[in-house]
Scaffold this motif. Structure first.
Motif, mmCIF file in Angstrom:
data_model
loop_
_atom_site.group_PDB
_atom_site.id
_atom_site.type_symbol
_atom_site.label_atom_id
_atom_site.label_comp_id
_atom_site.label_asym_id
_atom_site.label_seq_id
_atom_site.Cartn_x
_atom_site.Cartn_y
_atom_site.Cartn_z
ATOM 1 N N GLY A 44 18.494 2.537 26.214
ATOM 2 C CA GLY A 44 19.709 1.788 26.579
ATOM 3 C C GLY A 44 20.558 2.440 27.845
ATOM 4 O O GLY A 44 21.703 1.757 27.774
ATOM 5 N N GLN A 45 19.758 2.952 28.637
ATOM 6 C CA GLN A 45 20.672 3.326 30.022
ATOM 7 C C GLN A 45 20.559 2.313 31.059
ATOM 8 O O GLN A 45 21.544 2.507 31.865
ATOM 9 N N ASP A 49 19.705 -7.784 34.700
ATOM 10 C CA ASP A 49 20.619 -9.014 34.672
ATOM 11 C C ASP A 49 19.964 -10.345 34.970
ATOM 12 O O ASP A 49 18.594 -10.327 34.820
ATOM 13 N N ALA A 56 22.653 -0.110 35.558
ATOM 14 C CA ALA A 56 22.791 0.979 34.681
ATOM 15 C C ALA A 56 24.014 0.917 33.995
ATOM 16 O O ALA A 56 25.009 0.486 34.464
ATOM 17 N N ASP A 57 23.878 1.341 32.536
ATOM 18 C CA ASP A 57 25.207 1.215 31.903
ATOM 19 C C ASP A 57 26.030 2.528 32.385
ATOM 20 O O ASP A 57 25.681 3.609 32.651
ATOM 21 N N ASP A 58 27.605 2.125 32.619
ATOM 22 C CA ASP A 58 28.487 3.155 33.159
ATOM 23 C C ASP A 58 29.012 3.837 32.124
ATOM 24 O O ASP A 58 29.813 4.728 32.585
ATOM 25 N N SER A 59 28.947 3.682 30.781
ATOM 26 C CA SER A 59 29.306 4.600 29.906
ATOM 27 C C SER A 59 28.969 5.839 29.721
ATOM 28 O O SER A 59 27.661 5.957 30.458
ATOM 29 N N GLY A 62 25.760 5.829 27.838
ATOM 30 C CA GLY A 62 24.840 4.327 28.032
ATOM 31 C C GLY A 62 25.188 3.446 26.939
ATOM 32 O O GLY A 62 25.977 3.441 26.097
ATOM 33 N N GLY A 63 24.132 2.318 26.967
ATOM 34 C CA GLY A 63 24.425 1.507 25.872
ATOM 35 C C GLY A 63 23.555 1.652 24.521
ATOM 36 O O GLY A 63 23.249 2.992 24.211
ATOM 37 N N ASN A 64 23.206 0.683 23.893
ATOM 38 C CA ASN A 64 22.661 1.172 22.610
ATOM 39 C C ASN A 64 21.091 1.263 22.830
ATOM 40 O O ASN A 64 20.413 0.359 23.400
ATOM 41 N N ARG A 98 18.866 7.769 36.513
ATOM 42 C CA ARG A 98 20.071 7.162 35.987
ATOM 43 C C ARG A 98 20.978 7.008 36.860
ATOM 44 O O ARG A 98 21.615 5.990 37.256
ATOM 45 N N GLN A 102 22.670 3.855 38.997
ATOM 46 C CA GLN A 102 24.009 3.663 38.942
ATOM 47 C C GLN A 102 24.830 3.523 40.458
ATOM 48 O O GLN A 102 25.687 2.459 40.489
#
Length: 248
Positions: A44-45, A49, A56-59, A62-64, A98, A102
């Motif tokens: 989930g990283q 689109d 990349a997930d910015d959290s 990452g995502g789920n 990763r 990003q």
């Protein structure tokens, strides 16, 4: 047993017990780069689109991750920053990629496969040596040509590789559900025609590739495309050279 990253598993399976690669470059380089992307996607990283560009997930975490709960033999949850899968260096490589994605959002998957392929096999081998899974051996062929081999320290198949082969064999037999990481590894091995692995594409993956691969479907598609494209280019070059030599 500490789980390996997909890149580490792929490299182990691509070297024989004498420490010699059974797959030539750059095909192996492309596939290992694709394996890195698969681990990140399953964790989930990263994702693509609507235009097929990698983001990349910015959290922080990452995502789920993909749900591997139904596939007991597939290391569950994929990759998360600083966590499993991957030994120390394997995790570092995933962290680094990763971070790069990003910093460079919106590039096509094919571009990342080619870009990441440069030196990635050496990085994975260095990590496997550092963690004691393989040993670097340097010698000379006919006392002249330098050679470097990456063999098991005690001369027998590393336990981590044995476990990977067992997981692939179970998937091929249809012994339970197949998770996306195992399906992705099998697809990469098939794309490379790695010998003596016993890892024909799992039956579930043959029937429902997108469903079994899950988030790994798009990295697998791009990697296979790059490998096939390279082989087609080589084939055209050989045919052209043959035509010139024969005057056809």
């Amino acid at each position: 047993m500490e789980s390996l990253s997909l890149a580490e598993e792929l490299v182990l399976l691509s070297y024989d017990d004498s420490g010699t690669a059974t797959v030539a470059s750059p095909e192996l380089d492309y596939a290992v780069a694709g394996a890195v992307l698969c681990d990140l996607a399953v964790g989930g990283q990263i994702a693509i689109d609507a235009d097929g560009r990698v983001l990349a997930d910015d959290s922080p975490t990452g995502g789920n991750p993909a749900d591997d709960s139904q596939a007991d033999d597939d290391p569950a949850g994929g990759y998360a920053p600083g966590g499993a899968p991957g030994r120390g260096h394997g995790r570092e490589l995933l962290d680094q990629v990763r971070t790069r994605i990003q910093a460079e959002p919106g590039r096509a998957t094919r571009d990342w496969v080619v870009d990441l392929s440069h030196g990635v096999v050496d990085e994975v081998l260095d990590g496997l040596v550092a963690s004691g899974v393989l040993r670097r051996e340097r010698d000379r062929v006919l006392w002249v040509l330098p050679r470097t081999r990456f063999a098991p320290p005690d001369g027998v198949e590393p336990p981590a590789e044995t476990e990977t082969r067992r997981r692939l064999a179970a998937a091929e037999r249809g012994a339970g559900p197949v998770g996306p990481r195992t399906a992705a590894l099998a697809c990469l091995l098939n794309a490379l025609d790695v010998p003596d692995v016993g890892a024909a594409r799992p039956s579930d993956a043959r029937r429902r590739p997108p469903a079994v691969l899950g988030p790994a479907a798009w990295p697998i598609a791009a990697t296979t495309d790059v490998v096939d494209g390279y082989r087609a280019t080589v084939a055209r070059s050989v045919f052209t050279a043959t035509d010139v030599a024969t005057g056809s």
